[in-house]
Design a protein around this motif. Structure first.
Motif, PDB file in Angstrom:
ATOM      1  N   GLN A 162       0.833  -1.206   0.000  1.00 54.29           N
ATOM      2  CA  GLN A 162       0.000   0.000   0.000  1.00 54.29           C
ATOM      3  C   GLN A 162       0.870   1.259   0.000  1.00 54.29           C
ATOM      4  O   GLN A 162       0.538   2.258  -0.644  1.00 54.29           O
ATOM      5  CB  GLN A 162      -0.914  -0.003   1.221  1.00 54.29           C
ATOM      6  CG  GLN A 162      -2.024  -1.040   1.146  1.00 54.29           C
ATOM      7  CD  GLN A 162      -2.897  -1.021   2.385  1.00 54.29           C
ATOM      8  OE1 GLN A 162      -2.422  -1.075   3.520  1.00 54.29           O
ATOM      9  NE2 GLN A 162      -4.202  -0.942   2.179  1.00 54.29           N
ATOM     10  N   ALA A 165       2.150   1.716  -3.538  1.00 52.47           N
ATOM     11  CA  ALA A 165       1.068   2.159  -4.415  1.00 52.47           C
ATOM     12  C   ALA A 165       0.778   3.643  -4.209  1.00 52.47           C
ATOM     13  O   ALA A 165       0.582   4.398  -5.179  1.00 52.47           O
ATOM     14  CB  ALA A 165      -0.191   1.331  -4.152  1.00 52.47           C
ATOM     15  N   GLU A 169       1.278   6.639  -6.840  1.00 53.31           N
ATOM     16  CA  GLU A 169       0.130   7.495  -7.128  1.00 53.31           C
ATOM     17  C   GLU A 169       0.504   8.968  -6.939  1.00 53.31           C
ATOM     18  O   GLU A 169       0.128   9.825  -7.739  1.00 53.31           O
ATOM     19  CB  GLU A 169      -1.040   7.133  -6.209  1.00 53.31           C
ATOM     20  CG  GLU A 169      -2.328   7.873  -6.543  1.00 53.31           C
ATOM     21  CD  GLU A 169      -3.517   7.391  -5.734  1.00 53.31           C
ATOM     22  OE1 GLU A 169      -4.612   7.966  -5.892  1.00 53.31           O
ATOM     23  OE2 GLU A 169      -3.360   6.434  -4.953  1.00 53.31           O
TER      24      GLU A 169
END
Length: 204
Positions: A162, A165, A169
């Motif tokens: 996470q 990610a 992003e």
């Protein structure tokens, strides 16, 4: 031959390299390198904004937020913030980005000069640089983190995934000009890595 050198501080340095062979023949070259640190980027943002705090209330608020993020008690070194204080740094940096975006949006109303608008854009880039470096550094240092108890390894891996990610992003949002979202994504990435560290340290 791959010489390396680690710089402790943010800044621009002149690097000189001299190579000498077995016959004592030598050759030298120099180049300029720019060393970037999270603390240095945030400090540059403040320096960039300071000349424009009087004509613009929004820029003044942004400068105050950046200054708050630089509180010595929040930082352990140029690239790391304390685990228990880091969220405050990200919160202030995010606040600064929001104020600068609003200043640019209300440029006509605030009678923002071209120089002040340019400074706002530049400062936002420095702020996002600081947030990105904070998130990326702690993630890369811990991407292979091993849990003290095997039963927590899956949760550690999930938190790190996470974190990665959110980091990716944030980078994409910077490229798309979504600076507000990028600041939040970098904060989320840092928080997820901290979560992974806490899970990895569990002994029960």
């Amino acid at each position: 031959l791959t010489p390396t050198h680690t710089y402790a501080k943010h800044g621009v340095y002149t690097v000189a390299l001299t190579v000498t062979d077995n016959h004592l023949a030598s050759s030298s070259d120099t180049l300029t390198v720019t060393v970037m640190s999270a603390l240095g980027c945030a400090s540059e943002a403040l320096d960039t904004l300071t000349p424009y705090v009087v004509p613009s209330k929004r820029i003044e608020k942004a400068a105050q937020a950046v200054a708050a993020s630089l509180a010595p008690g929040y930082w352990t070194d140029e690239m790391h913030v304390h685990a228990k204080e880091g969220h405050k740094v990200f919160s202030e940096l995010h606040k600064a980005v929001q104020e600068l975006q609003q200043a640019l949006k209300d440029a006509g109303k605030e009678k923002l000069s071209a120089a002040a608008a340019s400074a706002a854009h530049e400062a936002m880039a420095h702020i996002l640089c600081a947030a990105q470096l904070l998130a990326e550094t702690v993630y890369l240092e811990n991407e292979g983190l091993v849990a003290a108890q095997a039963k927590h390894q899956q949760a550690v891996n999930h938190a790190l995934a996470q974190a990665q990610a959110a980091l990716d992003e944030g980078d994409a949002e910077v490229m798309a000009g979504k600076n507000d979202n990028a600041a939040q994504s970098y904060r989320q990435s840092w928080q997820k890595t901290q979560e992974a560290l806490e899970l990895a340290a569990k002994t029960n």
